[in-house]
Design an enzyme around this catalytic site. Structure first.
Site, PDB file in Angstrom:
ATOM      1  N   GLY A  89       0.141   4.375   4.726  1.00  9.45           N
ATOM      2  CA  GLY A  89      -0.278   3.271   3.503  1.00  9.45           C
ATOM      3  C   GLY A  89      -1.943   3.264   3.735  1.00  9.45           C
ATOM      4  N   ASN A  90      -2.197   2.182   2.798  1.00  7.64           N
ATOM      5  CA  ASN A  90      -3.581   1.924   2.802  1.00  7.64           C
ATOM      6  C   ASN A  90      -3.907   0.089   3.049  1.00  7.64           C
ATOM      7  OD1 ASN A  90      -3.657   0.914  -0.203  1.00  7.64           O
ATOM      8  ND2 ASN A  90      -2.898   2.590  -0.374  1.00  7.64           N
ATOM      9  N   ARG A  91      -5.024  -0.018   2.646  1.00  2.00           N
ATOM     10  CA  ARG A  91      -5.880  -0.898   3.323  1.00  2.00           C
ATOM     11  C   ARG A  91      -5.826  -2.525   2.114  1.00  2.00           C
ATOM     12  NH1 ARG A  91      -9.712  -2.080   5.296  1.00  2.00           N
ATOM     13  NH2 ARG A  91     -11.291  -0.286   4.969  1.00  2.00           N
ATOM     14  N   SER A  92      -5.483  -1.926   1.040  1.00  2.00           N
ATOM     15  CA  SER A  92      -5.167  -3.424  -0.192  1.00  2.00           C
ATOM     16  C   SER A  92      -4.401  -3.559   0.199  1.00  2.00           C
ATOM     17  CB  SER A  92      -4.341  -2.604  -1.884  1.00  2.00           C
ATOM     18  OG  SER A  92      -4.836  -2.977  -2.491  1.00  2.00           O
TER      19      SER A  92
END
Ligand code: CTP
Length: 403
Positions: free
Chosen positions: A211-214
Site C-alpha cells: 500500500g501507500n500512505r495516502s
C-alpha cells in the site's frame, strides 16, 4: 477558505426538545463557517436553553415571541423569512412537525416557515415512540412531499435511556445537508463528478498488502467541495478513516483493479473525473490464500505486476479528466509528461518532499499544469482550499468543453 455558507442567511429554528442544547453547537459551527444565523425559538425551546446562549454566539437578536412588544424582530418574521437562504429547524419536535404539516402559524417559528420561499430543512428529535407513531410518520411524509428536506432522526441512545430512532443527527452532518441544499445552484449544478481517493491496497496474503500512505483527505475534500458547488458526486475510495461528506455517493474498493472497475463504470456518463487516489502501480502477481508463515529462509521474494493506468483508460462522451501527480523531483517535467500519457486536461502536481504537502497532512501546495503550457502555483493552504482551486479550473473546463 470561505465555504458555501459564507454570508448566507440561515434561519435556525429551535424547538422544545432535550436536544436543543446541541443546536447551540450547531449555531456556533454555522457562524464559524461564515453564515449569518438568526435563531427563532419556540416557547418550549426557551425552557431548555436560554436565548442569550444563541445571541452570544450569533451576535444577532434571537426571536422568541411573535407578539412581544419588547422585541424589534418579533413582528418581523416575514422579513426574516424573506431574506433567508435556508430555514433549518433543529431540533424539530413531533409537535412542530405536525403544525408544519397542517400549515399552522401560531408562533414566530411556524409563521416564519409559512412565509418563506427558501429551502426548508428539518432535523427531528424526540422520543422514539413519538417519531414511530403513524401520525408523525404521515406528517413527515407530507412535509417531504412538499419538498421539505428531512434530516434524520438517527437511531441511538435517547434521553430516556432507551435506544431507538429519535436522536438528533450530528451537527456536522446537519451542516453537510445545509451546505448541499445551499450549494444546489452552484457552478457545478447538474454536473456528474467522479472523485477517487485514498491509496489502493494490493493483497500479498489474507492479512497483508502492498500500500501507500495516502490518507484520502485530498479526495474527500474535492468530493465535499464539488457537492457544495451543486455536483452529483460519486466518491470511489480505498479504505480510509474519514467519513464521507453528506450527499456524496460512496463506493468502497480495495485494490487498483477494483478501483478501475468502479471508476470506468462511474465515468461513462460523468462530466468530470478527478483521480486523486494514489493507485499502486504494481500488485503482487499471485497473492496467496493462506497467511505466509515466518519460515527458516532469510529471504522472501515478492513478484509484482503492473496495474492498469485507470485515468488513461477512463473515457466518456463528455468526460473531462484531471489527474494528480505525486512527485519527489522534477515536478514540472514529470507533470507535463503525465498530461500526454494520461490524456488529461489538467495535472495537479505536488512535491511530497516539502513540509505540509501530500500524504496525511491537512494542507497541500500544488502546481496546476495545463496542456497550453500554463502553470498555476497554488500556495500552501488547507486541502479544502486546494480542492476549490482545482474545481475553479474544472468549472471553466466544463463550461468551455466541446459538445
Ligand atoms: N493513476 C491511475 N492509475 C494508475 C496509476 C495512477 O489512474 N495505475 C492516476 C493517479 O490517480 C493520478 C495520476 O494517475 O491521478 C498520476 O499518478 P502518479 O502515481 O503520480 O503517476 P504514475 O502514472 O503512477 O507515474 P509515476 O509513478 O511513474 O510517477
Amino acid at each position: 477558505m470561505p465555504t458555501v455558507l459564507d454570508g448566507k442567511h440561515v434561519v435556525l429554528g429551535v424547538c422544545g426538545s432535550i436536544a436543543a442544547y446541541k443546536s447551540v453547537d450547531l449555531a456556533s459551527k454555522l457562524v464559524q463557517l461564515g453564515a449569518l444565523v438568526d435563531v427563532v425559538m419556540t416557547d418550549g425551546a426557551t425552557r431548555f436553553v436560554g436565548p442569550i446562549s444563541y445571541q452570544g454566539i450569533t451576535h444577532r437578536p434571537v426571536v422568541t415571541d411573535l407578539f412581544s412588544p419588547s422585541s424589534e424582530l418579533s413582528m418581523d418574521h416575514v422579513a426574516l423569512a424573506q431574506k433567508a437562504d435556508i430555514v433549518l429547524i433543529a431540533p424539530a419536535t413531533a409537535n412542530v412537525v405536525a403544525k408544519l404539516a397542517c400549515g399552522l402559524a401560531d408562533d414566530a417559528l411556524t409563521a416564519t416557515v409559512l412565509a418563506t420561499n427558501a429551502p426548508i430543512a428539518i432535523a427531528p428529535a424526540g422520543d422514539a415512540n413519538m417519531f414511530g407513531n403513524p401520525v408523525t410518520k404521515a406528517n413527515l411524509d407530507t412535509l417531504r412531499k412538499r419538498g421539505v428536506h428531512v434530516i434524520g432522526p438517527v437511531t441511538g441512545r435517547l434521553a430516556s435511556g432507551m435506544v431507538g430512532e429519535g436522536r438528533l443527527e450530528a451537527p456536522e452532518r446537519i451542516i453537510g445537508h445545509v451546505r448541499m441544499l445551499i450549494g444546489k445552484s452552484g457552478d457545478l449544478a447538474g454536473a456528474k463528478v467522479v472523485v477517487s481517493a485514498g491509496g489502493t491496497q494490493e493483497p500479498i496474503d489474507p492479512v497483508r498488502y502492498v500500500g501507500n500512505r495516502s490518507s484520502g483527505k485530498m479526495g474527500f475534500a474535492i468530493a465535499e467541495a464539488a457537492r457544495d458547488r451543486g455536483a452529483a458526486v460519486t466518491l470511489i475510495t480505498s479504505p480510509v478513516s474519514i467519513a464521507e461528506p453528506v450527499g456524496v455517493k460512496r463506493v468502497d474498493v480495495r485494490t487498483a483493479l477494483e478501483m478501475r472497475d468502479a471508476v470506468l463504470a462511474a465515468s461513462k456518463d460523468a462530466d468530470l473525473l478527478v483521480m486523486s487516489a494514489a493507485v499502486a502501480d504494481f500488485r503482487p502477481e499471485a497473492p496467496v490464500q493462506e497467511k505466509i508463515k515466518r519460515r527458516a529462509e532469510e529471504r522472501l521474494e515478492l513478484k509484482l505486476v503492473r496495474n492498469p493506468d485507470i485515468i488513461a483508460e477512463a473515457s466518456g462522451r463528455r468526460l473531462v479528466k484531471i489527474a494528480f501527480a505525486v512527485e519527489t523531483s522534477n515536478l514540472l517535467e514529470n507533470a507535463r509528461a503525465k498530461l500526454d500519457s494520461k490524456n488529461v486536461s489538467l495535472v495537479v502536481a505536488n512535491d511530497v518532499t516539502k513540509p505540509g504537502v501530500g500524504f496525511g497532512t491537512d494542507t497541500n501546495q500544488v502546481t496546476i499544469v495545463a496542456p497550453d503550457g500554463s502553470v498555476e502555483e497554488v500556495p500552501l493552504m488547507d486541502k479544502f482550499g486546494v480542492a476549490q482551486r482545482v474545481l475553479d479550473r474544472a468549472a471553466t473546463l466544463l463550461k468551455t468543453r466541446k459538445s
